[in-house]
Design an enzyme around this catalytic site. Structure first.
Site, mmCIF file in Angstrom:
data_model
loop_
_atom_site.group_PDB
_atom_site.id
_atom_site.type_symbol
_atom_site.label_atom_id
_atom_site.label_comp_id
_atom_site.label_asym_id
_atom_site.label_seq_id
_atom_site.Cartn_x
_atom_site.Cartn_y
_atom_site.Cartn_z
ATOM 1 N N GLY A 29 46.063 20.726 68.406
ATOM 2 C CA GLY A 29 45.390 21.794 68.639
ATOM 3 C C GLY A 29 44.982 22.212 70.045
ATOM 4 O O GLY A 29 44.330 20.945 70.711
ATOM 5 N N GLY A 99 42.107 24.282 63.631
ATOM 6 C CA GLY A 99 41.426 24.913 62.533
ATOM 7 C C GLY A 99 41.187 26.301 62.730
ATOM 8 O O GLY A 99 41.300 26.810 63.600
ATOM 9 N N ASP A 143 33.296 17.508 57.506
ATOM 10 C CA ASP A 143 33.110 16.684 56.177
ATOM 11 C C ASP A 143 33.957 17.025 55.053
ATOM 12 O O ASP A 143 34.734 16.264 54.447
ATOM 13 C CB ASP A 143 31.734 16.841 55.704
ATOM 14 N N ARG A 173 18.803 13.654 70.291
ATOM 15 C CA ARG A 173 18.240 12.677 71.356
ATOM 16 C C ARG A 173 18.225 13.579 72.739
ATOM 17 O O ARG A 173 17.072 13.024 73.498
ATOM 18 C CB ARG A 173 19.301 11.703 71.401
ATOM 19 N N HIS A 188 16.903 6.061 70.194
ATOM 20 C CA HIS A 188 17.698 5.659 69.161
ATOM 21 C C HIS A 188 17.092 6.455 67.548
ATOM 22 O O HIS A 188 16.095 6.024 67.338
ATOM 23 C CB HIS A 188 17.366 4.068 68.661
ATOM 24 N N HIS A 195 27.699 18.100 58.817
ATOM 25 C CA HIS A 195 27.759 18.678 60.080
ATOM 26 C C HIS A 195 27.547 19.991 59.853
ATOM 27 O O HIS A 195 28.488 20.760 59.843
ATOM 28 C CB HIS A 195 28.970 18.161 60.785
ATOM 29 N N THR A 251 32.195 26.393 71.044
ATOM 30 C CA THR A 251 31.710 25.225 71.665
ATOM 31 C C THR A 251 32.688 24.417 72.016
ATOM 32 O O THR A 251 33.507 24.207 71.127
ATOM 33 C CB THR A 251 30.660 24.581 70.576
#
Length: 334
Positions: A29, A99, A143, A173, A188, A195, A251
């Protein structure tokens, strides 16, 4: 095979593949995500050879050429682009970004049917030319796509896993770092599950320099890490992609860097803990689904899935996330 290639004669610090042969990454892709991932891999010197494959011949050759003409400033060896899957032969890692494109306001799960249809067309040929590669689906809904890819290829569980919530974890984070003024490297904590909209921040195990986030004390705004602040951060993480897509249509930068990080962990055999999306078998009672959990990633792909201690609420939400993903996969016949 039609192909655009430029080679860099400079010796880089990229890893080698088993047997000492040069390492090779293939990216399927050449859209915004695939091209950005290729650029990130080249600038980071992840592999000796980076190849792009896409059915759009002129597009993929142009993207590869644009990147390749700058490799004298990197440690990469060569960059190629082609519409022929043969270019992926003997790749060590194959990242699949091809995709359906997510539209403003559209959930990732709504992309499932179209993207899985693309996987059914491209995966058999890729397995044929690179049967020993680590297959890393990136296309959304990652997923569900990963679970279907595992069924389509029938490859071992360690060899097929999705990019999961590595990016979501980085987003969390980053937001925690903005609240506390601490470096993201000292934070952490993980986002697990889908997702997407049902993902779960594992606040119960999140720490900053060894200090549980709930015991951090004053944040930069004078408040504390109470439930309201944690919920706001979790909401902002989930909404990040929607906000970016609404603003610019896609994105690509952060996801390119995140997937590059996964590929680097594989090729350098780092045994790094990353929230990738492998097939789960009795992980906190969750089985027969792909979703993101902290996983040790190295040269053999997805290793041990770490069973972090969970609160009852976290476990219940992850179980619900798994059921949501499983239902979509079953609806597609997998």
């Amino acid at each position: 095979m039609s192909e655009a290639t430029i080679t860099n004669s400079a010796q880089g610090s990229y890893p080698t593949a088993p047997g000492g042969r040069p390492s090779k990454v293939a990216i399927i892709g050449a859209g915004a995500v695939g091209s950005t991932l290729a650029y990130a891999c080249v600038t980071k010197g992840v592999a000796r050879e980076v190849v792009l494959q896409d059915i759009a011949k002129e597009k993929v050759e142009a993207e590869a050429l644009d990147i390749a003409q700058g490799i004298q400033f990197t440690s990469a060896g060569s960059v190629s682009g082609s519409d022929d899957p043969e270019i992926c032969r003997d790749a060590d890692v194959i990242a699949i970004t091809a995709g359906a494109k997510q539209k403003p306001g559209q959930s990732r799960l709504e992309l499932a049917g179209a993207t899985v249809g693309i996987m059914e067309k491209i995966l058999p040929k890729l397995v044929e030319v690179a049967p020993n590669a680590i297959f890393l689906p990136v296309a959304n809904p990652v997923d569900v796509v990963t679970y279907c890819a595992k069924k389509i290829t029938d490859l071992p569980e360690n060899q097929v896993f999705g990019s999961g919530t590595v990016l979501d974890t980085a987003r969390m984070r980053y937001l925690v770092s903005l609240e506390t003024g601490t470096a993201t490297q000292n934070i952490h904590g993980y986002i697990a599950g889908e997702h997407g909209d049902s993902e779960v921040p594992l606040w119960s195990s999140c720490e900053i320099g060894g200090v549980p986030v709930t015991q951090w004390g004053k944040t930069l705004d004078g408040g504390v890490f109470d439930e309201a602040k944690r919920e706001r951060i979790a909401h902002d993480v989930v909404r990040s992609a929607y906000r970016i897509i609404e603003g610019k249509g896609v994105t690509n930068y952060a996801v390119g860097l995140a997937v590059q990080r996964i590929i680097s962990a594989i090729l350098n055999d780092e045994q790094r803990v990353l929230t990738v999306s492998p097939v789960l078998q009795n992980w906190h009672g969750i089985s027969d689904v792909c979703m993101a959990v902290p996983t040790i990633v190295g040269r053999d792909g997805a290793g041990r899935r770490l069973e972090l201690p969970l609160t009852l609420d976290e476990r219940d939400r992850l179980t619900a996330s798994a059921e949501r993903l499983r239902e979509v996969a079953r609806g597609l016949g997998y």
